[in-house]
Design a protein around this motif. Structure first.
Motif, short mmCIF file in Angstrom:
data_model
loop_
_atom_site.label_atom_id
_atom_site.label_comp_id
_atom_site.label_asym_id
_atom_site.label_seq_id
_atom_site.Cartn_x
_atom_site.Cartn_y
_atom_site.Cartn_z
N GLN A 132 0.83 -1.21 0.00
CA GLN A 132 0.00 0.00 0.00
C GLN A 132 0.86 1.26 0.00
OE1 GLN A 132 -2.16 -1.22 3.52
NE2 GLN A 132 -4.08 -1.37 2.37
N LYS A 191 2.20 1.90 -3.47
CA LYS A 191 1.20 2.47 -4.38
C LYS A 191 0.89 3.93 -4.04
CE LYS A 191 -0.97 -1.93 -5.60
NZ LYS A 191 -2.17 -2.80 -5.47
N LEU A 236 -7.73 1.77 -2.44
CA LEU A 236 -6.54 1.14 -1.88
C LEU A 236 -6.68 0.86 -0.39
CD1 LEU A 236 -3.56 0.28 -2.41
CD2 LEU A 236 -2.91 2.64 -1.91
#
Length: 393
Positions: free
Chosen positions: A336, A339, A382
């Motif tokens: 995460q 990203k 996300l």
């Protein structure tokens, strides 16, 4: 009897001493250290702090216009600005400069004095401090506690401490292979829920460190070996030092005849743990309230609470948003984080322009990330659970 006794000769304590002594008050500073300003710290201050509390040229190791972020997957992302965004300082010399000004105005300093007792009386505060084997007693009208994170002095005066609202930092001064710019590293192996850094002091020296809620000794050893293997730093025997960092203010920073400033009050940037600028600001505000209180002979809670109202007005919201941002970041895994960093650079032009970006005030950029529609949608896909304070329009 002194007008004011300040316990702690850090940034907050020294600027209180400077401003109150300049106003003609009888001021004494007590500190257990032998050297003023001798505390573990990376010594970075932002542009706003540079302008408001300018260091001497000889106290600046390095000015920062750019930095490189290294993601958990070892991808690099470079941020560059046309103007200086921050500076890395000789912290000891910088903090001593405020003490020197305070002394010039008449403030007295008793170093190597460790406070052992504080007693609150109706018309004064009495303090006992040990110097070597000698126990000394002092009296003052107003006490300023500026003695750093997790100070036992708060318990002495019946004020709550930080409990678990803190981070642990570890840092090493290292020798580098070649000159470098500021580097920030992410990933659970380096610093779970936080970050690590490599900050240049000169062409051949740098500070390597990590902060985290977890114990940092093993993380910094991993980080050190990683950079040695990458050829960025020399393989030498290094001394790891660690310290605690508050990331949330205590509930009450005042009491009858008492004010609490800086790290002792938990006034730091929760995102990075940086405390110099907020300590200086809180010290200025405490000095203003102190001068008014002494001159009006009103040292009640009702008068002294003006100090807390003042710092909350300036950076209370900033600390709150940054604190929730940190709590959010601590829930992320490496995938995460990878990203989110990539997403941030995809929207870099909208997210971090010259007018919005500030080393000292992070909330504007944080909130902007959730206001850009495409970025907000991507973030919510996300990470479905996001603190509501970050989603407010």
């Amino acid at each position: 009897m002194k007008d004011i006794i300040i316990i702690g000769a850090g940034p907050a304590g020294n600027i209180v001493a400077e401003k109150t002594a300049e106003a003609g008050l009888d001021v004494l500073v007590l500190d257990w250290r032998q050297i003023i300003g001798d505390k573990l710290c990376t010594g970075i201050i932002g542009k706003e702090c540079l302008d408001k509390f300018p260091p001497r040229e000889e106290d600046i190791f390095h000015e920062v216009k750019s930095a490189t972020l290294i993601s958990p997957n070892n991808k690099t992302y470079r941020i560059t600005r046309s103007n200086t965004q921050a500076a890395i300082l000789n912290r000891v010399s910088y903090i001593q400069s405020f003490a020197n000004k305070a002394k010039k105005y008449g403030a007295k300093y008793d170093l190597e004095h460790r406070v052992t007792e504080i007693k609150q009386n109706t018309d004064h505060i009495s303090i006992k401090a040990k110097y070597k084997e000698v126990l000394k007693t002092y009296k003052c009208k107003l006490l300023i506690i500026s003695s750093g994170f997790n100070t036992p002095l708060l318990r002495m005066v019946g004020i709550e401490t930080h409990n678990n609202k803190s981070l642990m930092g570890s840092q090493i001064e290292v020798e580098v292979e070649k000159p470098l710019e500021t580097q920030v590293y992410f990933g659970k192996e380096i610093s779970p829920g936080s970050f690590g850094w490599l900050v240049p002091l000169s062409k051949s020296r740098a500070l390597l460190g990590v902060i985290s809620k977890e114990k940092t000794q093993e993380n910094i050893k991993y980080f050190l070996n990683k950079l040695i293997n990458e050829g960025k730093i020399l393989d030498l025997n290094y001394n790891i030092k660690s310290w605690g960092i508050p990331i949330s203010p205590i509930n009450k920073t005042y009491k009858n005849r008492i004010l609490i400033t800086g790290d002792a009050a938990g006034l730091t940037k929760p995102t990075t743990g940086g405390g110099i600028y907020y300590s200086l600001l809180s010290g200025q505000l405490a000095a203003k309230t102190s001068i008014e209180a002494i001159k009006s002979n009103n040292l009640s809670e009702n008068k002294l609470k003006e100090y807390q109202s003042a710092w909350k007005n300036i950076f209370g919201k900033e600390i709150s948003i940054s604190h929730y941002s940190r709590l959010f970041f601590e829930t992320l895994n490496d995938e995460q984080i990878e990203k989110i960093i990539s997403l941030g650079f995809e929207f870099q032009k909208e997210l971090i322009n010259e007018s919005d970006f500030s080393f000292d005030w992070h909330s504007k950029v944080i909130l902007k990330a959730f206001k850009i529609k495409k970025m907000r949608e991507s973030l919510m896909k996300l990470v479905p659970i996001i603190p509501s304070i970050l989603l407010k329009k």
